[in-house]
Design a protein around this motif. Sequence first.
Motif, PDB file in Angstrom:
ATOM      1  N   VAL A 223      -3.848 -38.200  41.058  1.00 21.91           N
ATOM      2  CA  VAL A 223      -3.158 -36.921  41.258  1.00 21.91           C
ATOM      3  C   VAL A 223      -4.057 -35.754  40.882  1.00 21.91           C
ATOM      4  O   VAL A 223      -4.116 -34.734  41.587  1.00 21.91           O
ATOM      5  N   ARG A 227      -4.090 -33.826  44.849  1.00 20.63           N
ATOM      6  CA  ARG A 227      -2.627 -33.954  44.856  1.00 20.63           C
ATOM      7  C   ARG A 227      -2.092 -34.303  46.250  1.00 20.63           C
ATOM      8  O   ARG A 227      -1.220 -35.162  46.391  1.00 20.63           O
ATOM      9  N   ALA A 230      -2.865 -37.874  47.104  1.00 22.03           N
ATOM     10  CA  ALA A 230      -1.997 -38.768  46.339  1.00 22.03           C
ATOM     11  C   ALA A 230      -0.605 -38.847  46.964  1.00 22.03           C
ATOM     12  O   ALA A 230       0.001 -39.926  47.027  1.00 22.03           O
ATOM     13  N   GLU A 231      -0.087 -37.714  47.441  1.00 20.18           N
ATOM     14  CA  GLU A 231       1.222 -37.715  48.100  1.00 20.18           C
ATOM     15  C   GLU A 231       1.189 -38.530  49.390  1.00 20.18           C
ATOM     16  O   GLU A 231       2.110 -39.305  49.684  1.00 20.18           O
ATOM     17  N   VAL A 237       4.179 -37.875  43.118  1.00 17.69           N
ATOM     18  CA  VAL A 237       3.334 -36.919  42.416  1.00 17.69           C
ATOM     19  C   VAL A 237       4.136 -36.055  41.452  1.00 17.69           C
ATOM     20  O   VAL A 237       3.709 -35.803  40.322  1.00 17.69           O
ATOM     21  N   ARG A 241       3.481 -35.725  37.420  1.00 18.98           N
ATOM     22  CA  ARG A 241       3.130 -34.448  36.783  1.00 18.98           C
ATOM     23  C   ARG A 241       4.097 -34.125  35.652  1.00 18.98           C
ATOM     24  O   ARG A 241       3.678 -33.700  34.561  1.00 18.98           O
TER      25      ARG A 241
END
Length: 350
Positions: A223, A227, A230-231, A237, A241
Amino acid sequence: MTTTTAPVTSTDAAPGSPAGPGKPGRPAMPARNFWLHTERYALLIAWLVVIIVFSITLPNTFFTVGNLQNVLGSQAVLLILALGLLFPLTAGEFDLSVASTLSMSSMTVAVLNAQMGVPLLPSLAAALVVGLLVGLLNGVLVVKFKIDSFIVTLGSATVMLGLVQWMSNSSSVTGIDSALVQATVGFRGILGMPLQFFYGLIAAAVILIILTSTPIGRRLLFVGRGRQVAELSGLNVNRLRIGAFVASGLVASIAGIVYAGSLGGADPSSGQSFLLPAFAACYLGATAIVPGRFNAVGTFIAVFFLFTGVVGLQMLGAQSYVQQLFYGGALIVAVALSQAIRRQSAKAHK
């Protein structure tokens, strides 16, 4: 008719290889490995050099068992706080509220136990809940309301400072149960170190395992590196976070409990002095062991490297403000170095 075929020699270096056309890639590998290992252990080497220099300069004061116990045994609070910061930093977020969370957790223990007579264990549990709630609030505000983590955590830190002043009536609170003091600094066993030193070691080992050997740690790193990627890879995500902030708040509250035990109470303002050194240790640690990545071992080394330098300079007669100068300068240098290492690593992988 006989055809003679000349030996074929490849002139193209492999992708990412330092060798150019006409230069074989293998001879460059030993040099590359040498610099890689030098980069990894440069901070540790620098720490040893600092110890040697101050030991030669101050053989009767610096190079003593008492000073060794002081350097290693007095930084548990900073070490634990810095280790907690690794979670949001790895996920690509900032948490400027950790020092305020530390202060509020330590003050919660002091007010409940020393002033209101609440038993120690429920007071400690309340302090941990404070850290969890602060982390959860920070995470929700950052993720759900899409507010920059720098702004959110700066605001929550300021709010907590006000709450701490209100809870304590702007004065120190003493008289915490002696069991907490005994469990923090009262017992000196191995090498004469207080128990809080071993709490720091345990925290470093646990967080090292979480960040390097568990799926959560690898996902947080993913992440932090990208980001959107990663999504697209299917990771949750937002949950990761928020979890990073919750973990940071929980570890900061543990640092607050250790701080309360080391003081035998709580102070409404001294906790803020840990914020800058904690960030300096995290960023300086990111230049060592695993260069370009926030890591527990590098942070551990950085905490004691920085404090060793401060202690040595003060023993040489430097004024008390040298601590702020040293930590502030170290933070600037550490951030510059870690960014340079990340850029170099990114180029190497292209």
